[in-house]
Scaffold this motif. Structure first.
Motif, PDB file in Angstrom:
ATOM      1  N   VAL A  41       7.905  -0.872   7.078  1.00  0.00           N
ATOM      2  CA  VAL A  41       6.655  -0.347   6.505  1.00  0.00           C
ATOM      3  C   VAL A  41       5.524  -1.071   7.237  1.00  0.00           C
ATOM      4  CG1 VAL A  41       5.298   0.048   4.416  1.00  0.00           C
ATOM      5  CG2 VAL A  41       7.794  -0.093   4.271  1.00  0.00           C
ATOM      6  N   ILE A  42       4.441  -0.349   7.547  1.00  0.00           N
ATOM      7  CA  ILE A  42       3.336  -0.961   8.276  1.00  0.00           C
ATOM      8  C   ILE A  42       2.006  -0.564   7.664  1.00  0.00           C
ATOM      9  CG2 ILE A  42       3.226   0.897   9.981  1.00  0.00           C
ATOM     10  CD1 ILE A  42       2.680  -1.281  12.110  1.00  0.00           C
ATOM     11  N   SER A  43       1.089  -1.543   7.545  1.00  0.00           N
ATOM     12  CA  SER A  43      -0.277  -1.305   7.086  1.00  0.00           C
ATOM     13  C   SER A  43      -1.250  -1.896   8.103  1.00  0.00           C
ATOM     14  CB  SER A  43      -0.533  -1.961   5.720  1.00  0.00           C
ATOM     15  OG  SER A  43       0.050  -1.230   4.667  1.00  0.00           O
ATOM     16  N   VAL A  44      -2.401  -1.238   8.261  1.00  0.00           N
ATOM     17  CA  VAL A  44      -3.442  -1.719   9.160  1.00  0.00           C
ATOM     18  C   VAL A  44      -4.735  -1.853   8.373  1.00  0.00           C
ATOM     19  CG1 VAL A  44      -4.775  -1.277  11.257  1.00  0.00           C
ATOM     20  CG2 VAL A  44      -2.360  -0.637  11.157  1.00  0.00           C
ATOM     21  N   TYR A  45      -5.442  -2.989   8.571  1.00  0.00           N
ATOM     22  CA  TYR A  45      -6.672  -3.277   7.846  1.00  0.00           C
ATOM     23  C   TYR A  45      -7.828  -3.418   8.834  1.00  0.00           C
ATOM     24  CZ  TYR A  45      -3.305  -4.545   4.198  1.00  0.00           C
ATOM     25  OH  TYR A  45      -2.272  -4.538   3.285  1.00  0.00           O
TER      26      TYR A  45
ATOM     27  N   THR B 278      -8.308  -0.757   3.919  1.00  0.00           N
ATOM     28  CA  THR B 278      -7.042  -0.325   4.498  1.00  0.00           C
ATOM     29  C   THR B 278      -7.275   0.928   5.343  1.00  0.00           C
ATOM     30  OG1 THR B 278      -5.836  -1.173   2.573  1.00  0.00           O
ATOM     31  CG2 THR B 278      -4.672   0.380   3.998  1.00  0.00           C
ATOM     32  N   LEU B 279      -6.937   0.858   6.627  1.00  0.00           N
ATOM     33  CA  LEU B 279      -7.122   1.999   7.524  1.00  0.00           C
ATOM     34  C   LEU B 279      -5.950   2.963   7.479  1.00  0.00           C
ATOM     35  CD1 LEU B 279      -8.640   0.220  10.657  1.00  0.00           C
ATOM     36  CD2 LEU B 279      -9.830   1.406   8.784  1.00  0.00           C
ATOM     37  N   GLY B 280      -4.804   2.476   7.038  1.00  0.00           N
ATOM     38  CA  GLY B 280      -3.642   3.349   6.943  1.00  0.00           C
ATOM     39  C   GLY B 280      -2.404   2.571   6.597  1.00  0.00           C
ATOM     40  N   CYS B 281      -1.452   3.257   5.985  1.00  0.00           N
ATOM     41  CA  CYS B 281      -0.155   2.668   5.654  1.00  0.00           C
ATOM     42  C   CYS B 281       0.908   3.744   5.835  1.00  0.00           C
ATOM     43  CB  CYS B 281      -0.140   2.147   4.219  1.00  0.00           C
ATOM     44  SG  CYS B 281       1.432   1.364   3.735  1.00  0.00           S
ATOM     45  N   ASN B 282       2.066   3.349   6.367  1.00  0.00           N
ATOM     46  CA  ASN B 282       3.132   4.326   6.584  1.00  0.00           C
ATOM     47  C   ASN B 282       4.492   3.686   6.362  1.00  0.00           C
ATOM     48  OD1 ASN B 282       5.135   5.561   8.947  1.00  0.00           O
ATOM     49  ND2 ASN B 282       4.033   7.091   7.748  1.00  0.00           N
TER      50      ASN B 282
ATOM     51  N   ASN C  52       0.806  -1.219   0.000  1.00  0.00           N
ATOM     52  CA  ASN C  52       0.000   0.000   0.000  1.00  0.00           C
ATOM     53  C   ASN C  52       0.839   1.268   0.000  1.00  0.00           C
ATOM     54  OD1 ASN C  52      -2.627  -1.327   0.220  1.00  0.00           O
ATOM     55  ND2 ASN C  52      -1.940  -1.955   2.249  1.00  0.00           N
ATOM     56  N   CYS C  53       2.087   1.158   0.443  1.00  0.00           N
ATOM     57  CA  CYS C  53       2.988   2.314   0.441  1.00  0.00           C
ATOM     58  C   CYS C  53       4.401   1.808   0.679  1.00  0.00           C
ATOM     59  CB  CYS C  53       2.584   3.330   1.529  1.00  0.00           C
ATOM     60  SG  CYS C  53       2.784   2.746   3.226  1.00  0.00           S
TER      61      CYS C  53
ATOM     62  N   GLN D 280       0.045  -5.578   9.033  1.00  0.00           N
ATOM     63  CA  GLN D 280       1.062  -6.085   8.112  1.00  0.00           C
ATOM     64  C   GLN D 280       2.348  -5.296   8.342  1.00  0.00           C
ATOM     65  OE1 GLN D 280       0.225  -4.966   4.097  1.00  0.00           O
ATOM     66  NE2 GLN D 280       1.664  -6.407   3.167  1.00  0.00           N
ATOM     67  N   ILE D 281       3.428  -5.995   8.689  1.00  0.00           N
ATOM     68  CA  ILE D 281       4.712  -5.341   8.927  1.00  0.00           C
ATOM     69  C   ILE D 281       5.745  -5.940   7.993  1.00  0.00           C
ATOM     70  CG2 ILE D 281       6.535  -4.861  10.600  1.00  0.00           C
ATOM     71  CD1 ILE D 281       4.460  -5.080  12.801  1.00  0.00           C
ATOM     72  N   GLY D 282       6.345  -5.093   7.191  1.00  0.00           N
ATOM     73  CA  GLY D 282       7.367  -5.539   6.257  1.00  0.00           C
ATOM     74  C   GLY D 282       8.516  -4.574   6.208  1.00  0.00           C
TER      75      GLY D 282
END
Length: 352
Positions: free
Chosen positions: A89-93, A104-108, A56-57, A131-133
């Protein structure tokens, strides 16, 4: 910005060379690790992970998965800040399951240096996929947590003026000032070189980390005419060389540089540097914590309402009950112990 190519290190080289690495147990979203709690550090390890979710980012790759369940309503942040040593990088769903079917609630990518933070509003009992990558496949180990975004990272009293200062997780200047006002203060007003150095060393750099912080100086109302958000008169400045320069015509807010304490103007979003709010509070009455409404609103007096409200905070281990570090100087230490209760009772008995 720091060169991302240096962050992958030996692990990245091993991956590129084809050396096999064991995959983490939560490498696939279907095997997301169940976690819960606010302020609890969760281990994370994406060494050997493959990519099975959206990017997502930030060129998300080598991801691992968690399913976090909220125990209460409210704003929270999922963050790797100060927790991992690689470029995360982290995304929250919204919900747990196949991320392709979830909102997707946010990605940073970079919120605090090369680490990441996503703010979202949690609902009690609801689960959220995290999601942590790594950026471009960066790998490493460390911890992440779901945190209260408004809890102070540090709280310290300046013996020179009796004022208390707190620092919080990064956000825009506008959001930072709004938080400060909601907590009964303003973004810090700096009146001389001694206060500037106290803020730099004891607040912004309390733990030795070189970071950037928002202060209250701004020229939003009139370009070039900087004023303090607290309304105090401007008697001191510490601009970095060539600043303020209002680059691109959008730099109306002031940051302090952690390494030198010098000031620089920035746009509201801070150009991605993740500036942290530095909040200043005047000399306050420690024992005045509630007006009888149970909302934690001081009313200028000390009554039984204050005692009852504080005892509730203390019993819950709420960080707002942190008022002393055992020195009886009113200096919080980041924890809630018997020292806090004893100091509060002393101040309550004294009427302030």
């Amino acid at each position: 910005m720091q060169q991302r190519s240096k962050m992958c290190g030996a692990l990245g080289l091993l991956a590129l060379s084809g050396v096999a690495m064991a995959q983490p147990a939560n490498d696939n979203w279907a095997d997301a690790r169940a976690v819960s709690g606010v302020g609890t550090a969760f281990d994370t390890d994406n060494v050997g992970a493959v990519t099975d979710g959206p990017s997502n980012c930030g060129l998300m790759a080598s991801d691992v998965w968690f399913c976090w369940t909220a125990s209460a309503d409210g704003s929270v942040s999922a963050t790797t800040c100060n927790g991992v040593g690689y470029d995360s990088v982290i995304s929250v769903y919204d919900g747990c399951g196949d991320p392709a079917t979830l909102a997707t609630l946010g990605c940073n990518d970079d919120s605090c240096g090369l680490q990441s933070r996503v703010l979202f509003t949690a609902v009690a009992g609801r689960s959220y996929l995290v999601q942590i990558g790594g950026f471009n496949g960066a790998m490493g180990t460390g911890t992440w947590q779901v945190a209260d975004p408004n809890a102070p990272l540090v709280s310290v009293t300046n013996p020179a003026n009796g004022h208390r200062y707190t620092m919080h997780t990064g956000r825009t200047w506008t959001e930072a000032e709004a938080l400060a006002v909601s907590l009964g203060g303003h973004l810090v007003t700096i009146n001389d070189a001694a206060e500037n150095e106290f803020v730099r060393a004891s607040v912004l750099g309390f733990d030795g980390v070189d970071r950037r912080g928002w202060i209250g100086f701004n020229d939003v109302a009139s370009e070039g005419n900087f004023v303090w958000s607290s309304g105090e008169a401007a008697s001191f400045t510490n601009w970095n060389g060539g600043e303020p320069n209002n680059a691109n015509g959008t730099e109306h807010y002031t940051e302090m540089l952690g390494g030198s304490g010098a000031w620089n103007d920035q746009p509201d979003g801070g150009n991605g540097f993740g500036q942290v709010p530095i909040i200043e509070y005047g000399v306050t009455c420690i024992a005045d914590v509630d007006d009888g409404s149970g909302t934690g609103t001081p009313d200028g007096g000390v009554t039984i309402d204050d005692l009852l409200y504080y005892l509730g905070l203390f019993a819950d281990g709420n960080i707002r009950a942190d008022v002393d570090n055992g020195t009886f100087t009113g200096t919080p230490d980041g924890g809630v112990t018997i020292d806090d209760l004893l100091y509060f009772l002393s101040r309550y008995a004294d009427g302030c």
